[in-house]
Design a protein around this motif. Structure first.
Motif, short mmCIF file in Angstrom:
data_model
loop_
_atom_site.label_atom_id
_atom_site.label_comp_id
_atom_site.label_asym_id
_atom_site.label_seq_id
_atom_site.Cartn_x
_atom_site.Cartn_y
_atom_site.Cartn_z
N VAL A 1 0.86 -1.19 0.00
CA VAL A 1 0.00 0.00 0.00
C VAL A 1 0.89 1.24 0.00
CG1 VAL A 1 -1.83 1.24 1.21
CG2 VAL A 1 -1.74 -1.27 1.32
N LYS A 2 0.68 2.14 -0.94
CA LYS A 2 1.51 3.34 -1.07
C LYS A 2 0.64 4.57 -1.26
CE LYS A 2 5.31 0.86 -1.11
NZ LYS A 2 6.22 0.85 0.06
N TRP A 3 0.83 5.58 -0.40
CA TRP A 3 0.14 6.86 -0.59
C TRP A 3 1.04 7.72 -1.50
CZ3 TRP A 3 -4.51 8.60 -0.50
CH2 TRP A 3 -4.76 9.98 -0.45
N GLY B 1 -0.44 -7.90 -5.23
CA GLY B 1 -1.21 -6.71 -5.58
C GLY B 1 -0.58 -5.43 -5.05
N LEU B 2 -1.05 -4.33 -5.58
CA LEU B 2 -0.56 -3.01 -5.19
C LEU B 2 -1.74 -2.05 -5.15
CD1 LEU B 2 1.68 -0.83 -4.78
CD2 LEU B 2 1.86 -0.72 -7.28
N ILE B 3 -1.85 -1.30 -4.07
CA ILE B 3 -2.87 -0.25 -3.95
C ILE B 3 -2.13 1.05 -3.70
CG2 ILE B 3 -4.91 0.57 -2.71
CD1 ILE B 3 -5.39 -2.32 -1.78
N ALA B 4 -2.32 2.03 -4.57
CA ALA B 4 -1.62 3.31 -4.45
C ALA B 4 -2.56 4.46 -4.75
CB ALA B 4 -0.40 3.34 -5.38
N LYS C 1 -1.46 1.07 -15.14
CA LYS C 1 -2.22 0.11 -14.32
C LYS C 1 -2.80 -1.02 -15.18
CE LYS C 1 -6.15 1.60 -12.74
NZ LYS C 1 -7.16 2.32 -11.93
N GLU C 2 -3.33 -0.67 -16.34
CA GLU C 2 -3.96 -1.67 -17.20
C GLU C 2 -2.94 -2.69 -17.70
OE1 GLU C 2 -4.34 1.57 -17.43
OE2 GLU C 2 -6.43 1.79 -16.78
N ARG C 3 -1.75 -2.20 -18.08
CA ARG C 3 -0.71 -3.13 -18.57
C ARG C 3 -0.27 -4.08 -17.46
NH1 ARG C 3 0.67 1.41 -21.55
NH2 ARG C 3 2.00 2.24 -19.88
N TRP D 1 -4.59 -1.50 -8.01
CA TRP D 1 -5.71 -0.58 -7.83
C TRP D 1 -5.18 0.79 -7.41
CZ3 TRP D 1 -5.29 -5.40 -5.52
CH2 TRP D 1 -6.19 -6.38 -5.96
N ASP D 2 -5.92 1.82 -7.76
CA ASP D 2 -5.62 3.15 -7.23
C ASP D 2 -6.92 3.88 -6.92
OD1 ASP D 2 -6.54 4.01 -9.72
OD2 ASP D 2 -4.55 4.52 -10.48
#
Length: 464
Positions: A401-403, A435-438, A444-446, A455-456
């Motif tokens: 998770v990255k802000w 996964g990554l949420i930022a 993102k699509e690639r 996800w963002d």
């Protein structure tokens, strides 16, 4: 668009409506911290039903009793009822039930702990009234309170005279994140996340933030400015809810200062270990502090290796930005304090964003991954922000998770390192996903097309 003052609470209303539809005597306990919206909920529920709403005050017990008698008399439309001399609440309520006979009536006694505080026998008297008369009729009695400790100990506790009489209970919690946009129509998703990071989902706090002002103006005007509602709210809540608030204050200050381990908190406060343990348990029960263990920890490891953090966003923000800057804020320098806090606030939001997406309802809504366990993972200096385990299907989702706004290259590097850390967790023969949420992710699509799960904020669906 007009601003809403009553948002969500669908599950809570359904709980109350179900009790009302039972058409038999109900004794419901509704409680939760101050400003959480209990009174608004109960008034919303009762508005189209025959009801009496009574708010207990700090007046002496018999003055409260007379006020309740007056309200019951007005409901009955019987002035003579107001002139009868009732010595205690049991006599009053039994006489009232006799007069309403078979009518379905909702009676709300709000801030019930104040009555207990003024006159402890009120619990036994209510028990007597319930056993002799109220339980045999059709009244729906709702006891409500803001003192969580008093409601759980004095009303719901095993030693309470009312133990075993209640027909249901509900602890009110914060408004879910996906509904806070209804308080601030027009606010962009990034600002809604930041608002959540400052005040959480407390309705009374959200109502202080004005949609016509931007996020920074709202923080300065409503939290950091001397005299504002939220400027001293943390101190007020601790004094109202807890005995020895100074000790709790010291513990929260220590945790806010980065002391996350039990020993560190003991050393920072200078308090005895047994006292710190007791105070931390109370703060956890109130939802202000959270004790966290690695999601794969054994029971033995969990008992020894917990990390403490402030789980309530408002308290977290207040202890980080109001308390340390009190001298400047008292001097009217709120704008200056907030201006020089911007870089640190970005760091603060990293932890807040992790708490947000780590909440079960947000995680499921965003990822669609159903889990039996969800939490942080750490071991020997390695850490994964979120690890979701589906033990029935042997599936695991590792998430960083990255802000931050990430380039495709940065995101790819984070995901590859996450894949490495995922192997350290073990979970042989499990199906594993990374996964990554930022805040924002380019490409993102690639990345999703390559088998990663990314996800963002554009994927957050918040009604407004």
């Amino acid at each position: 668009m007009s601003r809403q003052t009553f948002v969500d609470r669908e599950r809570e209303l359904e709980f109350l409506e179900k009790g009302y539809r039972s058409d038999k005597a109900e004794l419901l306990i509704v409680y939760g911290r101050r400003r959480i919206g209990k009174t608004e909920l109960l008034l919303q529920f009762a508005r189209d039903k025959p009801h009496v709403y009574f708010l207990a005050t700090e007046k002496p017990y018999h003055e409260n009793l007379r006020e309740l008698q007056k309200l019951l008399s007005e409901f009955l439309g019987d002035e003579l009822f107001s002139r009868i001399s009732f010595h205690d609440i049991d006599e009053l309520l039994m006489a009232f039930v006799e007069r309403v006979r078979d009518e379905r009536v909702v009676l709300v006694i709000d801030e019930f702990p104040l009555l207990i505080e003024r006159y402890r026998p009120v619990l036994s008297l209510l028990q007597r009234a319930w056993d002799l008369k109220l339980s045999k009729g059709r009244i729906m009695l709702i006891l409500c309170g803001s003192s969580v400790s008093a409601m759980e100990t004095e009303v719901l506790g095993y030693k309470s005279p009312l133990y075993g009489r209640r027909t249901g209970q509900w602890r009110l919690t914060e408004i879910p994140f996906f509904h806070i946009g209804e308080f601030l129509p027009g606010y962009p998703i990034e600002d809604l996340v930041k608002v959540w990071g400052v005040v959480g989902g407390i309705p009374a706090y959200l109502l202080k933030f004005e949609p016509r002002k931007d996020f920074n103006e709202n923080v300065v005007d409503n939290v950091l400015s001397k005299g504002a509602f939220l400027y001293e709210e943390a101190e007020i809540l601790l004094r109202e809810e807890l005995r020895e608030p100074a000790n709790y204050f010291a513990i929260l200050e220590a945790i806010a200062g980065g002391r996350s381990r039990f020993g560190e908190i003991v050393n920072a406060t200078g308090l005895d270990k047994s006292l710190v343990s007791k105070y931390l348990s109370v703060l956890q029960r109130l939802g202000i502090v959270r004790r966290e263990v690695s999601v794969t920890a054994t029971a033995k490891e969990a008992s020894k290796r917990g990390l403490y953090s402030i789980d309530d966003n408002y308290f977290s923000f207040w202890f980080r930005y109001v308390l340390p800057n009190r001298s400047y804020l008292e001097a009217g320098l709120a704008k200056d304090v907030w201006k020089r806090s911007q870089k640190d606030f970005n760091t603060y939001m990293g932890s807040a964003f992790e708490r947000l997406v780590g909440s079960p309802e947000v995680f499921i809504e965003l990822t669609g991954f159903h889990f039996t366990k969800l939490g942080r993972w750490w071991h020997k200096g390695e850490e994964i922000d979120l690890l979701a385990l589906n033990e029935r299907e042997k599936k695991a989702l590792f998430v960083e998770v990255k802000w931050k706004d990430l380039s495709e290259r940065e995101a790819r590097g984070i995901l590859r390192d996450l894949e490495r850390k995922g192997e350290l967790v073990g979970l042989e023969d499990w199906k594993k996903y990374c996964g990554l949420i930022a805040r924002k992710v380019d490409g993102k699509e690639r990345l999703n097309a390559e088998g990663w799960q990314v996800w963002d904020l554009a994927d957050f669906k918040v009604p407004s």
